[in-house]
Write an enzyme that holds these catalytic residues in place. Sequence first.
Site, mmCIF file in Angstrom:
data_model
loop_
_atom_site.group_PDB
_atom_site.id
_atom_site.type_symbol
_atom_site.label_atom_id
_atom_site.label_comp_id
_atom_site.label_asym_id
_atom_site.label_seq_id
_atom_site.Cartn_x
_atom_site.Cartn_y
_atom_site.Cartn_z
ATOM 1 N N ASP A 1 -4.930 -8.434 -4.390
ATOM 2 C CA ASP A 1 -5.113 -9.613 -3.547
ATOM 3 C C ASP A 1 -5.389 -10.868 -4.373
ATOM 4 O OD1 ASP A 1 -4.707 -8.829 -0.848
ATOM 5 O OD2 ASP A 1 -6.478 -7.576 -1.019
ATOM 6 N N GLU B 1 -11.723 -10.563 -5.001
ATOM 7 C CA GLU B 1 -10.275 -10.576 -4.771
ATOM 8 C C GLU B 1 -9.817 -11.879 -4.120
ATOM 9 O OE1 GLU B 1 -9.171 -7.209 -2.337
ATOM 10 O OE2 GLU B 1 -10.985 -7.339 -1.128
ATOM 11 N N HIS C 1 0.821 -1.211 0.000
ATOM 12 C CA HIS C 1 0.000 0.000 0.000
ATOM 13 C C HIS C 1 0.851 1.256 0.000
ATOM 14 C CE1 HIS C 1 -3.166 -2.907 0.758
ATOM 15 N NE2 HIS C 1 -3.864 -2.043 0.058
ATOM 16 N N ARG D 1 1.959 -10.711 -1.138
ATOM 17 C CA ARG D 1 2.287 -9.528 -1.944
ATOM 18 C C ARG D 1 3.373 -8.659 -1.322
ATOM 19 N NH1 ARG D 1 -3.536 -6.291 -1.468
ATOM 20 N NH2 ARG D 1 -2.500 -4.317 -1.736
ATOM 21 N N CYS E 1 -10.189 -2.666 -9.840
ATOM 22 C CA CYS E 1 -9.576 -1.550 -9.117
ATOM 23 C C CYS E 1 -8.202 -1.922 -8.555
ATOM 24 C CB CYS E 1 -10.494 -1.035 -8.019
ATOM 25 S SG CYS E 1 -10.860 -2.266 -6.765
ATOM 26 N N ARG F 1 -15.398 2.052 -0.426
ATOM 27 C CA ARG F 1 -15.219 0.702 0.099
ATOM 28 C C ARG F 1 -15.250 0.737 1.622
ATOM 29 N NH1 ARG F 1 -9.797 -2.555 -1.258
ATOM 30 N NH2 ARG F 1 -8.866 -1.163 0.280
HETATM 31 C C1 PEP Z 1 -6.887 -5.184 -4.385
HETATM 32 O O1 PEP Z 1 -6.700 -6.105 -3.591
HETATM 33 O O2 PEP Z 1 -6.655 -5.276 -5.608
HETATM 34 C C2 PEP Z 1 -7.376 -3.887 -3.917
HETATM 35 C C3 PEP Z 1 -7.712 -2.933 -4.756
HETATM 36 O O3 PEP Z 1 -7.431 -3.691 -2.586
HETATM 37 P P1 PEP Z 1 -6.162 -3.410 -1.646
HETATM 38 O O4 PEP Z 1 -4.971 -3.163 -2.521
HETATM 39 O O5 PEP Z 1 -6.518 -2.228 -0.821
HETATM 40 O O6 PEP Z 1 -6.059 -4.667 -0.850
HETATM 41 MG MG MG Z 2 -7.561 -6.030 -1.622
#
Ligand code: PEP
Ligand code: MG
Length: 569
Positions: free
Chosen positions: A469, A445, A203, A479, A516, A346
């Site tokens: 995810d 996801e 993130h 990840r 997304c 979200r």
């Molecule tokens: C994802 O998992 O692709 C997503 C958009 O959510 P995050 O990256 O916040 O887990």
């Molecule tokens: Mg996610």
Amino acid sequence: MTTLSVFGKPASPGVAIGRAYVLGLSTTLPEPPEEFSGPFNAEAEFEKLTQAIRAAKFEIELVHKKSLSTLGAEKAAIFEAHLMIVEDPEMLDLTRDRIFGKAEGSQGFETARLAYSKVADFFVTTFESMKNEYMRERAHDVKDVSSRVLRKLDPNAANESSIESIVSDVIVVAHDLTPSETATLDRNHVLGFVTNVGGKTSHTAILARTLEIPAVLGLDSITQKVVTGDWIALNGDTGEVFINPSQEIISQLNEKKAKLEKEKAELARWVGKPSVTRDGRKVLLTANLGTVDDLPLVLKNDAEGIGLFRTEFLFMGRNSAPSEEEQFRSYKTVLEAMKGKPVVIRTLDIGGDKEVPYLNIKKEENPFLGLRAIRYCLRTPELFKIQLRALLRASSFGNLEIMIPMISCLQELTQAKAMIEEARAQLVSEGVKVASHIKVGIMIEIPAAALIADVLAKHCDFFSIGTNDLIQYTCAVDRMNQSIHQLYDPGHLGVRRLIAMTAKAAKEAGISVAMCGEMAGTAEFLSFLVGVGLDELSMSSSSLLRTRKQLAELSFKDSAAFASAAVNS
Ligand code: PEP
Ligand code: MG
């Protein structure tokens, strides 16, 4: 000074050149023994001292600059005195003599820390014993400056460099930056950042791209190679980082920077243009939002809506959860700013690398497989209810859609929807205005969700594929784990098939399907994603105009043929 070049993970594009500002614990210098024992390298000790003085001097220069604007020249003058103290040649000479065992009455070699603290004590005592009050006051200044230098020589002492104290243009160097620290970086002063750990889909990296701050992560030991005040140049596209770059490297990178800026300026002509393929297929291009502070960039890059507002950042970097009122104000601000365009908010997605200490979530062996997102919210209905009330209250100020993260089975979706309805009934009974129909969608996801997408599609209004995810769960690759990052493969056939299955299930049920995750803004996958039938792509706002331009060059017909072949082999 010789240039040192190192490679890390390119996490956020762009070039940055500036002075280093090392955050967190000072890991730049090994802890010196208090007294000399065993083999001793006086030269190395003296080098540590000069590095510490250099870093302290840079910090004082920053404080001086800040105080000039906040306190005025007269008060800021005190830091000019500090600059003279930190570079005082007499203090340096006396310390050098002690390190090399040449001081009067010396018992032998001394570490840099011990030698400097003895010399500083001597100066403090001397000033304190003076008759003149002005001179006595100078003892405070010596204490202040010397403790700054000594902290640089003590890896166990917390280095006072913090994000909040950044006041001039710097490149932040840190072991790690938490997502909430990244979200609060001041774009006006942070030219770029480099860290020891982290990768492209952390993130921290995602936020750096949103903030358009060039970044290179996963450099292993950059904090040990750089001290505050060193010059650093980084290339966020290649992952290359130069410490004390030569003039030649600086010129090359400046050229590259100018080229990137020109390309960016040229993309501005795509503002206001439709997002369609050359054969007329419309794909909604929306932005991912971390905090309301990202809104100016979202608007500048002409987003057609918000495809993902990560509300967890409202909950991070603080000591208690935001109240219903505070949340309501944030959601309302975003909805109003987007003026009727769709805004997908979200619900809280904490867990994994998004830690919220005050929520007291038990430490887990595998946090990405643990009590995350909707799982946590359903177990903590009091907290979830507050967020749902805030969302529903904000719904009358724009075009709100609610998205539930980490759905793995139908039961979670029906429970979440029941809670939304409960919150709505409560608000209506209180006389609060709530929009009559609010779309409720889910993130796909988790592979299990993609595999039962046909079932889930009958119970929600839209899907949004979270590839960050989905890839980690499909390929069984954490990840955040850099040692196996080459196995984290968005192009994996298994991932492509799950995306195609999800899109097909959405089409058959007549609901829309978006993406997304970071894959949505990755140029090399655009043809596949359009061809497989995605209706919307939500990405860092910095990628929007480039994607619109690329989309205009694509043929939907050819992309569909390409996508159908791409799920078979
Ligand atoms: C994802 O998992 O692709 C997503 C958009 O959510 P995050 O990256 O916040 O887990
Ligand atoms: Mg996610």
